[in-house]
Design an enzyme around this catalytic site. Structure first.
Site, PDB file in Angstrom:
ATOM      1  CG  HIS A 126      -2.142   1.060   0.937  1.00 22.81           C
ATOM      2  ND1 HIS A 126      -1.982   2.300   1.338  1.00 22.81           N
ATOM      3  CD2 HIS A 126      -3.321   0.744   0.754  1.00 22.81           C
ATOM      4  CE1 HIS A 126      -2.967   2.798   1.361  1.00 22.81           C
ATOM      5  NE2 HIS A 126      -4.140   2.154   0.914  1.00 22.81           N
ATOM      6  CD  GLU A 128      -1.791   5.041   5.685  1.00 22.31           C
ATOM      7  OE1 GLU A 128      -1.451   5.024   6.935  1.00 22.31           O
ATOM      8  OE2 GLU A 128      -3.029   5.112   5.159  1.00 22.31           O
TER       9      GLU A 128
END
Length: 280
Positions: A126, A128
């Site tokens: 991901h 993030e």
């Protein structure tokens, strides 16, 4: 025939997504003659991304050769620390649309990992998470679930700092802390899960307990939407869709009460279309 349709109160855009899109809209309006890029998809919703593509917004990455005068917007997920520093050395205009909750998590990890090993609960691929890891000042251990953590060998002589991707499952995060305590692991836990994520998951669970069927609306690549689907799956049969085109009304007609929730990157108009189709 469906008798009742219930919508979770916090379905749809969260604060961080709304802020990022407002900044991108303003950049488009204020700079009609400039090339505008987002570093990666601004949010994980294909329909929104298509709309911005039609407005001329391009998606760039760390290999894109930006030209002087280009505008580059850092998306809501944030970007790795080193990449941000490299961008600042170029003759481009940078607009930081990192979600404030993500930025807070980055800075907390940067400060608290100076003398501690970082234990990060998050999805390996991901964007993030890649950004959060880049702020670590020490050794890193990344895991995606409590089950994965159970298989790791932790050193009871070390100090750890536990953090989580901002959209992770809050209940599982508590279970992770309980496990570490039982193992006599010395750690501090950072409060990095967004409260809006926690509230959205709680609402979805409560709604799933009341209905015969749940519909989760949002991008299939959206981590927070997938987790909504995961938490409601424990309480009711469900369907994860991106748009109303995926609804099978004949199949759904056998349920008397249907609940709807939506991910933090799901536009209100898509939610409205789902409701309208069900009512018809």
């Amino acid at each position: 025939m469906t008798q009742n349709i219930l919508l979770a109160p916090k379905a749809g855009f969260c604060m961080g997504v709304s802020l990022a899109l407002k900044k991108l809209d303003k950049a488009i309006l204020d700079n009609p003659n400039c090339k505008i890029y987002t570093l990666g998809p601004i949010i994980h919703n294909p329909q929104v991304l298509k709309q911005y593509e039609q407005k001329g917004v391009k998606i760039g990455d760390d290999k894109t050769h930006f030209q002087p005068g280009d505008i580059v917007l850092i998306r809501a997920h944030g970007i790795p620390f080193g990449l941000e520093q490299n961008l600042k050395q170029k003759q481009i205009k940078i607009i930081d649309a990192t979600c404030p909750k993500v930025k807070k998590a980055q800075l907390l990890i940067q400060e608290q990992s100076k003398k501690r090993v970082l234990l990060l609960y998050g999805e390996k691929n991901h964007p993030e998470v890649k950004g959060l890891l880049s702020y670590a000042q020490n050794q890193i251990i990344l895991f995606e679930s409590l089950q994965e953590l159970l298989n790791l060998q932790l050193n009871s002589n070390l100090e750890y700092v536990l953090a989580a991707q901002t959209t992770q499952d809050q209940n599982e995060f508590y279970q992770i802390q309980d496990y570490l305590k039982r193992q006599n692991i010395s750690f501090i836990a950072l409060n990095t899960i967004c409260n809006a994520t926690e509230e959205r998951q709680k609402e979805a669970i409560e709604l799933a307990k009341k209905v015969d069927f749940m519909i989760v609306v949002g991008g299939k690549i959206s981590g927070n939407t997938r987790r909504l689907a995961k938490v409601v799956s424990k309480y009711a049969p469900y369907l994860h869709i991106e748009t109303s085109l995926e609804l099978d009304l004949n199949e759904l007609s056998k349920y008397s009460t249907i609940g709807i929730t939506a991910g933090a990157s799901t536009p209100q108009e898509i939610i409205d279309e789902v409701i309208l189709k069900l009512k018809k």
